[in-house]
Motif scaffolding. Structure first.
Motif, PDB file in Angstrom:
ATOM      1  N   ARG A   1      26.272  18.317 -12.461  1.00 51.66           N
ATOM      2  CA  ARG A   1      25.293  19.381 -12.748  1.00 51.66           C
ATOM      3  C   ARG A   1      24.078  19.252 -11.821  1.00 51.66           C
ATOM      4  O   ARG A   1      23.542  20.252 -11.336  1.00 51.66           O
ATOM      5  CB  ARG A   1      24.844  19.320 -14.211  1.00 51.66           C
ATOM      6  N   ILE A   2      23.656  18.012 -11.575  1.00 50.98           N
ATOM      7  CA  ILE A   2      22.514  17.803 -10.673  1.00 50.98           C
ATOM      8  C   ILE A   2      22.871  18.270  -9.259  1.00 50.98           C
ATOM      9  O   ILE A   2      22.094  18.933  -8.585  1.00 50.98           O
ATOM     10  CB  ILE A   2      22.080  16.316 -10.671  1.00 50.98           C
ATOM     11  N   SER A   3      24.084  17.920  -8.798  1.00 51.86           N
ATOM     12  CA  SER A   3      24.472  18.379  -7.439  1.00 51.86           C
ATOM     13  C   SER A   3      24.552  19.895  -7.366  1.00 51.86           C
ATOM     14  O   SER A   3      24.243  20.485  -6.334  1.00 51.86           O
ATOM     15  CB  SER A   3      25.805  17.844  -6.936  1.00 51.86           C
ATOM     16  N   ILE A   4      24.994  20.503  -8.454  1.00 53.60           N
ATOM     17  CA  ILE A   4      25.058  21.969  -8.461  1.00 53.60           C
ATOM     18  C   ILE A   4      23.634  22.544  -8.406  1.00 53.60           C
ATOM     19  O   ILE A   4      23.361  23.489  -7.664  1.00 53.60           O
ATOM     20  CB  ILE A   4      25.833  22.472  -9.701  1.00 53.60           C
ATOM     21  N   ALA A   5      22.721  21.928  -9.154  1.00 52.75           N
ATOM     22  CA  ALA A   5      21.320  22.385  -9.126  1.00 52.75           C
ATOM     23  C   ALA A   5      20.741  22.247  -7.719  1.00 52.75           C
ATOM     24  O   ALA A   5      20.015  23.121  -7.233  1.00 52.75           O
ATOM     25  CB  ALA A   5      20.494  21.569 -10.115  1.00 52.75           C
TER      26      ALA A   5
ATOM     27  N   ASP B   1      34.392  21.615  -3.411  1.00 54.66           N
ATOM     28  CA  ASP B   1      35.525  20.815  -2.942  1.00 54.66           C
ATOM     29  C   ASP B   1      35.918  19.812  -4.025  1.00 54.66           C
ATOM     30  O   ASP B   1      35.303  18.768  -4.165  1.00 54.66           O
ATOM     31  CB  ASP B   1      35.161  20.102  -1.637  1.00 54.66           C
ATOM     32  N   GLU B   2      36.927  20.150  -4.801  1.00 55.76           N
ATOM     33  CA  GLU B   2      37.409  19.326  -5.908  1.00 55.76           C
ATOM     34  C   GLU B   2      36.259  18.929  -6.844  1.00 55.76           C
ATOM     35  O   GLU B   2      36.076  17.738  -7.132  1.00 55.76           O
ATOM     36  CB  GLU B   2      38.111  18.070  -5.357  1.00 55.76           C
ATOM     37  N   PRO B   3      35.512  19.898  -7.356  1.00 60.15           N
ATOM     38  CA  PRO B   3      34.299  19.550  -8.101  1.00 60.15           C
ATOM     39  C   PRO B   3      34.564  18.873  -9.443  1.00 60.15           C
ATOM     40  O   PRO B   3      33.652  18.271  -9.995  1.00 60.15           O
ATOM     41  CB  PRO B   3      33.624  20.914  -8.322  1.00 60.15           C
ATOM     42  N   VAL B   4      35.778  18.979  -9.971  1.00 63.51           N
ATOM     43  CA  VAL B   4      36.022  18.352 -11.279  1.00 63.51           C
ATOM     44  C   VAL B   4      37.074  17.245 -11.228  1.00 63.51           C
ATOM     45  O   VAL B   4      37.370  16.626 -12.242  1.00 63.51           O
ATOM     46  CB  VAL B   4      36.418  19.405 -12.356  1.00 63.51           C
TER      47      VAL B   4
ATOM     48  N   LEU C   1      33.626  23.748 -15.139  1.00 59.13           N
ATOM     49  CA  LEU C   1      34.255  24.996 -14.683  1.00 59.13           C
ATOM     50  C   LEU C   1      33.571  26.205 -15.327  1.00 59.13           C
ATOM     51  O   LEU C   1      33.297  27.213 -14.658  1.00 59.13           O
ATOM     52  CB  LEU C   1      35.754  24.992 -14.996  1.00 59.13           C
ATOM     53  N   ASN C   2      33.267  26.087 -16.630  1.00 54.60           N
ATOM     54  CA  ASN C   2      32.560  27.190 -17.312  1.00 54.60           C
ATOM     55  C   ASN C   2      31.173  27.396 -16.718  1.00 54.60           C
ATOM     56  O   ASN C   2      30.718  28.524 -16.559  1.00 54.60           O
ATOM     57  CB  ASN C   2      32.426  26.901 -18.817  1.00 54.60           C
ATOM     58  N   LEU C   3      30.522  26.285 -16.406  1.00 52.90           N
ATOM     59  CA  LEU C   3      29.183  26.379 -15.817  1.00 52.90           C
ATOM     60  C   LEU C   3      29.237  27.134 -14.481  1.00 52.90           C
ATOM     61  O   LEU C   3      28.420  28.030 -14.223  1.00 52.90           O
ATOM     62  CB  LEU C   3      28.610  24.971 -15.604  1.00 52.90           C
ATOM     63  N   LEU C   4      30.208  26.776 -13.649  1.00 56.91           N
ATOM     64  CA  LEU C   4      30.322  27.451 -12.348  1.00 56.91           C
ATOM     65  C   LEU C   4      30.549  28.950 -12.536  1.00 56.91           C
ATOM     66  O   LEU C   4      29.989  29.782 -11.813  1.00 56.91           O
ATOM     67  CB  LEU C   4      31.463  26.839 -11.524  1.00 56.91           C
ATOM     68  N   GLU C   5      31.366  29.270 -13.525  1.00 61.67           N
ATOM     69  CA  GLU C   5      31.638  30.681 -13.829  1.00 61.67           C
ATOM     70  C   GLU C   5      30.341  31.411 -14.241  1.00 61.67           C
ATOM     71  O   GLU C   5      30.045  32.504 -13.774  1.00 61.67           O
ATOM     72  CB  GLU C   5      32.669  30.726 -14.972  1.00 61.67           C
ATOM     73  N   ASP C   6      29.562  30.777 -15.107  1.00 64.31           N
ATOM     74  CA  ASP C   6      28.289  31.364 -15.564  1.00 64.31           C
ATOM     75  C   ASP C   6      27.326  31.555 -14.399  1.00 64.31           C
ATOM     76  O   ASP C   6      26.696  32.602 -14.248  1.00 64.31           O
ATOM     77  CB  ASP C   6      27.593  30.448 -16.586  1.00 64.31           C
TER      78      ASP C   6
ATOM     79  N   VAL D   1      43.203  25.551 -10.416  1.00 58.93           N
ATOM     80  CA  VAL D   1      42.785  26.609  -9.493  1.00 58.93           C
ATOM     81  C   VAL D   1      43.091  28.005 -10.049  1.00 58.93           C
ATOM     82  O   VAL D   1      42.269  28.914  -9.978  1.00 58.93           O
ATOM     83  CB  VAL D   1      43.477  26.427  -8.122  1.00 58.93           C
ATOM     84  N   LYS D   2      44.274  28.163 -10.642  1.00 54.08           N
ATOM     85  CA  LYS D   2      44.676  29.508 -11.067  1.00 54.08           C
ATOM     86  C   LYS D   2      43.764  30.048 -12.168  1.00 54.08           C
ATOM     87  O   LYS D   2      43.556  31.240 -12.280  1.00 54.08           O
ATOM     88  CB  LYS D   2      46.139  29.528 -11.507  1.00 54.08           C
ATOM     89  N   ASN D   3      43.202  29.152 -12.970  1.00 56.33           N
ATOM     90  CA  ASN D   3      42.351  29.607 -14.069  1.00 56.33           C
ATOM     91  C   ASN D   3      40.976  30.077 -13.620  1.00 56.33           C
ATOM     92  O   ASN D   3      40.327  30.828 -14.337  1.00 56.33           O
ATOM     93  CB  ASN D   3      42.172  28.477 -15.097  1.00 56.33           C
TER      94      ASN D   3
END
Ligand SMILES: Nc1ncnc2c1ncn2[C@@H]1O[C@H](COP(=O)(O)OP(=O)(O)OP(=O)(O)O)[C@@H](O)[C@H]1O
Ligand code: SF4
Ligand SMILES: [Mg+2]
Length: 324
Positions: free
Chosen positions: A165-169, A182-185, A197-202, A221-223
């Motif tokens: 989450r910090i890296s995303i911020a 790049d393979e975030p999870v 994954l939900n956070l990235l979507e939001d 990936v497909k989801n």
């Protein structure tokens, strides 16, 4: 796609990033030999979409991703952001443009400086880029961290998921248009993966982001992806909307990836085994031919070019599976 002049675009789709004939090579140790990591990859990234990139370890996903942000620049090929050729940019012009494309990596903990507080880690980018205002609290809140307590702590006080989450911020505060994940999870506990994954979507919806989502696991990936690009040994095998790819896979390698998903109804005979060949000495013709159950003589003589086989469905194979 390669050789197609990107004719696979539908008119209503706005291209944000156009990649043409991307080639990434590395020295292979012995004089004159090269690792052919990405061997002529072309695709369009449409504004607002999530493009998934999938393929087994070593197929060139990360090399392609890094070449998009010119770290390092590709050996050859074109990367156009809103029509601007990134591979031709140098110095300050490249630096400024690069801010629009941010990357998130697999291992969040090692990508964060352990000695610095979260406020400084996340706030560093805006200082370097001289962006106005302090948005650290806003982005921490956006990624689900409490600014009041999180900002003054150091990375080791957080879990792997919180570090991601910090890296995303840290990426988000630079107001990117494209975020390349790049393979975030992959390094996170299964229970935490869905949260990230939900956070990235939001965040994608809230900040109108365009995402590239890389993983070796097609089930993940497909989801999360609108379209999925399958890579094998530096090449694109197939590119299609996720649903199409899963329900009507045409490339033998895509079918093998689907068959390897535990819940898949695909027959096990489509599974492939063994390791891919070395990218220092890739097979002639189709690079998948040494593991392909459908290979014919033609496959060793002639490289399959990408062609359109359905609405928005693209394939590179001489001898696709019978349901197409
Ligand atoms: N800096 C480098 N020097 C030499 N070879 C490299 C370098 N980076 C990558 N490679 C090679 O390039 C090929 C593609 O690697 P890359 O990391 O892009 O694959 P990947 O699809 O991201 O794999 P993974 O799923 O393991 O992350 C591999 O054969 C790899 O060993
Ligand atoms: S071109 Fe030939 S070897 Fe390659 S995937 Fe198709 S059938 Fe298999
Ligand atoms: Mg990688």
């Amino acid at each position: 796609m390669a050789g197609s002049g990107n004719a696979h675009l539908r008119p209503r789709d706005e291209v944000l990033l156009r990649v043409e004939d991307l080639v990434v090579e590395f020295p292979a140790g012995r004089a004159g030999r090269t690792v052919s990591a990405v061997a002529g990859v072309s695709f369009d990234l449409r504004r607002g979409e999530t493009l998934g990139i999938v393929g087994e370890s070593g197929c060139g996903k990360s090399s392609a991703a890094r070449a998009l942000v010119q770290l390092p620049p590709p050996r050859s090929g074109s990367v156009l952001l809103d029509g601007q050729e990134l591979t031709a940019l140098r110095g300050e012009a490249l630096r400024r443009t690069r801010r629009r494309l941010q990357m998130i990596f697999q291992d969040p903990i090692s990508s964060l400086n352990p000695r610095r507080r979260v406020r400084d880690i996340v706030g560093e980018g805006p200082r370097v880029w001289q962006l106005p205002g302090d948005r650290v609290d806003e982005v921490l809140e956006a990624v689900g961290l409490d600014p009041g307590t999180a900002a003054e702590r150091r990375p080791h006080e957080f879990s792997g998921g919180q570090c991601q989450r910090i890296s995303i911020a840290r990426a988000l505060i630079l107001e990117p248009e494209v975020v390349i994940c790049d393979e975030p999870v992959s390094a996170l506990d299964v229970s935490v993966q869905a949260q990230i994954l939900n956070l990235l979507e939001d965040l994608k919806a809230r900040y109108r982001l365009t995402l590239v989502f890389i993983a070796h696991d097609l089930a993940v990936v497909k989801n999360v992806s609108d379209r999925v690009m399958v890579m094998y040994l530096g090449k694109v095998c197939e590119l299609a909307p996720g649903g199409d790819l899963i329900s009507r896979p045409a490339h033998p390698y895509t079918r093998a990836l689907i068959a390897s998903i535990p819940s898949s109804a695909r027959p096990a005979e489509t599974l492939i085994t063994g390791e891919p060949p070395s990218p220092v000495d890739p097979p002639s013709g189709c690079r998948f031919r040494t593991r392909c159950p459908r290979a014919t003589d033609r496959c060793s003589l002639e490289e399959p070019q990408i062609r359109q086989i359905g609405e928005d469905h693209w394939l590179a194979c001489h001898n696709p599976a019978p349901n197409h």
